[in-house]
Scaffold this active site. Sequence first.
Site, PDB file in Angstrom:
ATOM      1  N   PRO A 104      11.024  44.926  13.817  1.00 18.87           N
ATOM      2  CA  PRO A 104      10.608  44.779  15.211  1.00 18.87           C
ATOM      3  C   PRO A 104       9.464  43.791  15.378  1.00 18.87           C
ATOM      4  O   PRO A 104       8.578  43.713  14.546  1.00 18.87           O
ATOM      5  CB  PRO A 104      10.180  46.194  15.611  1.00 18.87           C
ATOM      6  CG  PRO A 104       9.897  46.900  14.351  1.00 18.87           C
ATOM      7  CD  PRO A 104      10.738  46.270  13.296  1.00 18.87           C
ATOM      8  N   GLU A 105       9.539  43.025  16.439  1.00 19.41           N
ATOM      9  CA  GLU A 105       8.440  42.139  16.803  1.00 19.41           C
ATOM     10  C   GLU A 105       7.866  42.660  18.119  1.00 19.41           C
ATOM     11  O   GLU A 105       8.299  43.700  18.625  1.00 19.41           O
ATOM     12  CB  GLU A 105       8.954  40.703  16.955  1.00 19.41           C
ATOM     13  CG  GLU A 105       9.577  40.161  15.671  1.00 19.41           C
ATOM     14  CD  GLU A 105       9.932  38.678  15.755  1.00 19.41           C
ATOM     15  OE1 GLU A 105       9.260  37.950  16.503  1.00 19.41           O
ATOM     16  OE2 GLU A 105      10.879  38.263  15.082  1.00 19.41           O
ATOM     17  N   ARG A 130      13.793  55.013   5.336  1.00 25.70           N
ATOM     18  CA  ARG A 130      13.149  54.461   4.146  1.00 25.70           C
ATOM     19  C   ARG A 130      11.684  54.875   3.984  1.00 25.70           C
ATOM     20  O   ARG A 130      11.029  54.485   3.026  1.00 25.70           O
ATOM     21  CB  ARG A 130      13.297  52.939   4.143  1.00 25.70           C
ATOM     22  CG  ARG A 130      14.763  52.553   3.973  1.00 25.70           C
ATOM     23  CD  ARG A 130      14.992  51.078   4.082  1.00 25.70           C
ATOM     24  NE  ARG A 130      14.336  50.329   3.014  1.00 25.70           N
ATOM     25  CZ  ARG A 130      14.410  49.010   2.891  1.00 25.70           C
ATOM     26  NH1 ARG A 130      15.094  48.301   3.768  1.00 25.70           N
ATOM     27  NH2 ARG A 130      13.791  48.395   1.915  1.00 25.70           N
TER      28      ARG A 130
END
Length: 315
Positions: free
Chosen positions: A27-28, A149
């Site tokens: 994500p940015e 993760r």
Amino acid sequence: MHQVPVSGKLFSWYTQTKLIQLIPSMPELPEVETVKRGLLGVLPGRIIATVSVDTPKVFHYPTEATRKYLIGAKIIGVERRAKQLIIGLDTGYSLVIHLKMTGQLVYRGSERFGAGHPSASLVGNLPDRSTRVIVVFKDKTKLFFNDQRKFGWIKLVDSNLLTDKGLFEKLGPEPLESSFTSEDLRHCLLRRPKSTIKAVLLDQSIIAGVGNIYADESLWAARIHPATKVALLSAYKIKSLHRELRNILLIAIEKGGSTDRNYVDALGRKGSYLSFARVFRREGQPCLRCNNKIVKIRVAGRGTHICPHCQKLLS
Ligand SMILES: [Zn+2]
């Protein structure tokens, strides 16, 4: 799961249904802003009843602080700083959340909102194997933090520390702040004059929230070769980059962020910025300005998309 139960009266909430939104695994700023806006529609006013954690690495908290500042707290706001989400509590503390690669936040009540790494957990039965933290509100609705993760994290932090001199000390300015001028951008970039402009745009301590997609897009729009050394950029070019970067981030937020092509399209709308991208992942296709072919090169260790005709390397 470790659970800290607290009883309390039911709390009423809106009945509007929120659509599921998907974002890429990296994500940015626009993607996290999309998550923030979604959560802002469902969380404020809710009171936290219990919190369960299955992976202490994801949310490590001293029990005393949790009892005092988290359980029974009312959510008073949702903000974003760079790629971090901040859920403000009326106890003077905040939950600071980083989704990292595979994090998701999924709210389930009469409304539903889910955003983050696009996997089936956004729409499936929860909790599931990816669920790390469950926040249950007094109205029985739930917020799930899923993370396959386990790189993502949640911290319970004194809200007074959420400043540029505190927790955010290592973060550069927000490019979308109205006070962030092209002169500010120039000043930031010149902290690393010998580096390539792409490497500096990706450096979160120089400017917050910009990653690979929006770096490539804004450099193409400003006609700057990503491998140009910062010191060689004219004030005019930096002004152009400032304008284009802000425009592109705003368009991406409007489009709900950028959903990566490999991800499932679950129930609802997904971020659509990539279908508007003018250079990112368009290698082999014609440049929308000059018709020459977009090529993929490597700059700052990252796959980088340019038009070799519009973006000439200065040396
Ligand atoms: Zn071109």
